[in-house]
Design a protein around this motif. Sequence first.
Motif, mmCIF file in Angstrom:
data_model
loop_
_atom_site.group_PDB
_atom_site.id
_atom_site.type_symbol
_atom_site.label_atom_id
_atom_site.label_comp_id
_atom_site.label_asym_id
_atom_site.label_seq_id
_atom_site.Cartn_x
_atom_site.Cartn_y
_atom_site.Cartn_z
ATOM 1 N N ARG A 180 67.427 -34.278 48.309
ATOM 2 C CA ARG A 180 67.000 -36.606 48.441
ATOM 3 C C ARG A 180 66.417 -35.905 47.061
ATOM 4 N NH1 ARG A 180 67.744 -36.543 53.786
ATOM 5 N NH2 ARG A 180 65.519 -36.579 53.974
ATOM 6 N N ARG A 183 67.518 -34.953 43.636
ATOM 7 C CA ARG A 183 68.840 -35.047 43.307
ATOM 8 C C ARG A 183 69.126 -36.031 41.666
ATOM 9 N NH1 ARG A 183 72.121 -38.355 48.137
ATOM 10 N NH2 ARG A 183 70.511 -40.146 47.403
ATOM 11 N N GLU A 184 68.266 -36.947 41.432
ATOM 12 C CA GLU A 184 68.043 -38.472 40.862
ATOM 13 C C GLU A 184 68.450 -36.948 39.497
ATOM 14 O OE1 GLU A 184 69.607 -40.955 40.578
ATOM 15 O OE2 GLU A 184 70.250 -41.052 42.325
ATOM 16 N N GLU A 185 67.025 -36.875 39.574
ATOM 17 C CA GLU A 185 66.587 -35.563 37.770
ATOM 18 C C GLU A 185 67.690 -34.851 37.560
ATOM 19 O OE1 GLU A 185 63.502 -32.334 39.433
ATOM 20 O OE2 GLU A 185 62.871 -34.623 39.849
ATOM 21 N N GLY A 187 71.007 -34.291 37.886
ATOM 22 C CA GLY A 187 71.817 -35.916 37.048
ATOM 23 C C GLY A 187 73.380 -34.501 37.883
ATOM 24 N N GLU A 658 77.509 -41.871 39.136
ATOM 25 C CA GLU A 658 76.373 -41.955 40.130
ATOM 26 C C GLU A 658 77.069 -41.004 41.424
ATOM 27 O OE1 GLU A 658 73.947 -45.159 43.375
ATOM 28 O OE2 GLU A 658 76.516 -45.988 41.984
ATOM 29 N N VAL A 661 76.470 -37.596 41.318
ATOM 30 C CA VAL A 661 74.773 -37.359 41.481
ATOM 31 C C VAL A 661 74.936 -37.499 42.501
ATOM 32 C CG1 VAL A 661 73.048 -38.066 41.166
ATOM 33 C CG2 VAL A 661 74.141 -38.420 39.237
ATOM 34 N N LYS A 662 75.766 -38.246 43.789
ATOM 35 C CA LYS A 662 75.525 -38.223 44.881
ATOM 36 C C LYS A 662 76.400 -37.264 46.102
ATOM 37 C CE LYS A 662 73.760 -42.848 45.218
ATOM 38 N NZ LYS A 662 73.600 -44.366 45.764
#
Length: 781
Positions: A180, A183-185, A187, A658, A661-662
């Motif tokens: 978690r 995750r965003e960094e 991509g 999105e 990514v998730k």
Amino acid sequence: MSHVRSHPDRLLEKHTVGVWSLMTEEIENIGKFIDCENLFGISQSELSVLVKGIAIFHDLGKASEYFQSHLSGARVDSELSQHAAVGSLSVGHYLDGKIPDKSGAAILIAMAVIKYHHGSARDPKLILDSFDENQKFLEKIVRKLDENYLSWMEDLLDETVDLDLPSLIPRILSWERNYRKHREESGIKYYVLFQYLFSLLTWADRVDAAFRGDYKSERQTFSPDIVDIFRTTAGFDEPKTDMNLLRNNFYREAISNLDFTVGSMKGRTGIGKTLATLSLASKKREIIAEEQNYLPRIVYCLPFLSIIDQTFATIRDVLETSKIKVTSDILIQQHHLTELSYIKRKDGDENENYDAYLADILLNSWDSEIVITTFVSLFHSILTDRRNTRFFRLPGSVIILDEVQAIPPKYWKVISEVLEHLSKWGGTKIIFSSATIPQPFFVSSFPLIKGEYNLDRYDVRYLGKMGIEEFKYGLLEESVNTAMEEDKSLMIVLNTINCCKELFEHLQDSGSFTDENLHCLSSSLPPAVRREIIKNIKKKKGFQVLLTTQLIEAGVDISFDYCIRDLGPLDSVLQVAGRVNRSCEGNRGEMTVVDLLKEDSGRPFSWIYNDTIIWTTREILSSLKGSISEPALYELGDQYFSRLMNKGLENESLELLEALVKLDFERIAEFSLIEQLKGAVSFPVFLEIDDEAKRFWENYCEVLSTKPPIEAKFEYIAKRKQAVRNLAPYVVNVRLFLYPGAKKYTLPDIQHGFCYVSSDELEYYYDTKTGLKSDEESLFL
């Protein structure tokens, strides 16, 4: 040695080693073209550890007494005969400490790949929940694992196989926190890693089971100059007309710059992009082989099935001109209707013809040097929750996307970003090819064509809104009379099947036509009939009229003097225009665009398209004053794509990005290139229109009535799949709409998944000219 089996005729030990060997062989040389850190978010050495763990542990649960009983045909509780959860648990213990905690997401992905390798992908963070739900069954399975097999595994790994769930839970929670956190960094790196490993395991698992360890990857080479040889043999390099001179110059520029990662080849319909892109890809492949010491596959993707055969035949002719024996290891076409046939060259003049179930695996895993396939096959292998055996082929390949404008605008952003990621870090080379290339693909690519090749073959005018009755007795009548007087051809492209039938019957009733010069073409006719109609139209010269739906739009090598097009998206209008005076074979062509309305409701027939796209097209065309030339029409096409970028159509793409990514596979699974019209229910109707159709139906019924032994499961599945594909040329997919006033169909009873129309009942359901009858036309009423 343990005697537990993975499949009826394969020992689990041999299968495990076989899968490990296949997966390892595939990643051995990826460092030559993949930047693992940036593509996957892990190092190449960490990828090797993951692959080893996944391969060795993926079928551990099959060593249980329960699964072995199930494999022998005994009835066993499905919760106890499952095998993936045990391997998923044990690989977590195995990778703990071998993969650093900062890459804990990779461990969760490996666990999820094993857990779901016989079903649909799910978010790795759900792993712990699934263990909790199935803990009592998991503990029972673990207690019944074959001790000899466990001992063999421990010798292979040189360590103990840990199967304790409680001790792994804190580590899973730690990996989830890390997942978690980063995750965003990261991509889409985790998504690409998941799909790569998921497809690689699925491929290796199927190949080893089917080939029983006897699969050998033998790559084939061919000259990078195959297209040049073909063009010289055909005399294309010595043009005798202005049109051919233009094609020749276009070809020379198209292949002049090989220093690209992503290139865009922008050229008008009929300019010769098919040969140019194939030549460019072949030359690029040779340079990569020389400079980087690996051999890329060429994946040629097209938007429609209707042009697959045509492109395949062209490329086959190119190869045969260079005296290349065209076997399946050199060239294949792959889509859901491909015949399950795979022929491989052997030493000398002999060929090896594979059984259908083996051919199915080889075709679906793109096991060839040149693969002709569809956008659906490509993009549904990238954006999916389903198992596939293709995604791992994409890194390091040369991908041609022909007619790229056919990708729905709502998916431009997500597809362009995924392709950019693969090209930037995965060694994938991409060629976009079209007369009009949407900006997201064009701006991120190197323009391979900078010269002006302005074909000017026709004029276009837009008449705006017009009722269907006014059209019948005005524009249509005038256009038909002009074509008849001048002994020329006319094509009318409509938006709906019903409109197409209505206008065809109107002209038929006029008594001015014979069966030879009036044609109707829509998806109400089965593919076998449509192919014959197109073949006959291409042979005939002089006066003829074709009424058709949008299926004629892209790639079909057909030409008309005059054309009328009901309003559609501007890129579709451009594609239809490509069928007008295609090779400058006659005087200047003419195309008229009208916005047809139903008389009773005033509703335009263009309702089938996205409102925003139609409004944008209407807005652009409404500004026209009089007729415009072909070059001016293409300028409008560029303007059209620019405007669509600012119309909010990218929301779908943003949601999908999105989800990537998730690793939200439930959302990803909603992706579909095939537009589903709201309020429509589809039924496949099989039409027994000739003796061959009758024979295929009888074979299909015979296959379904056979109950195969468990050891012949794969052979039976392939046989059934081939039987279904044999029916495809005779199937019409009927969409029934639920809105008031929609046409209704009286359909026969469903038999074996199809509404079956026997030859005896054909006249009640089917018209040889217009296809499947609606209730209003049915002889039953």
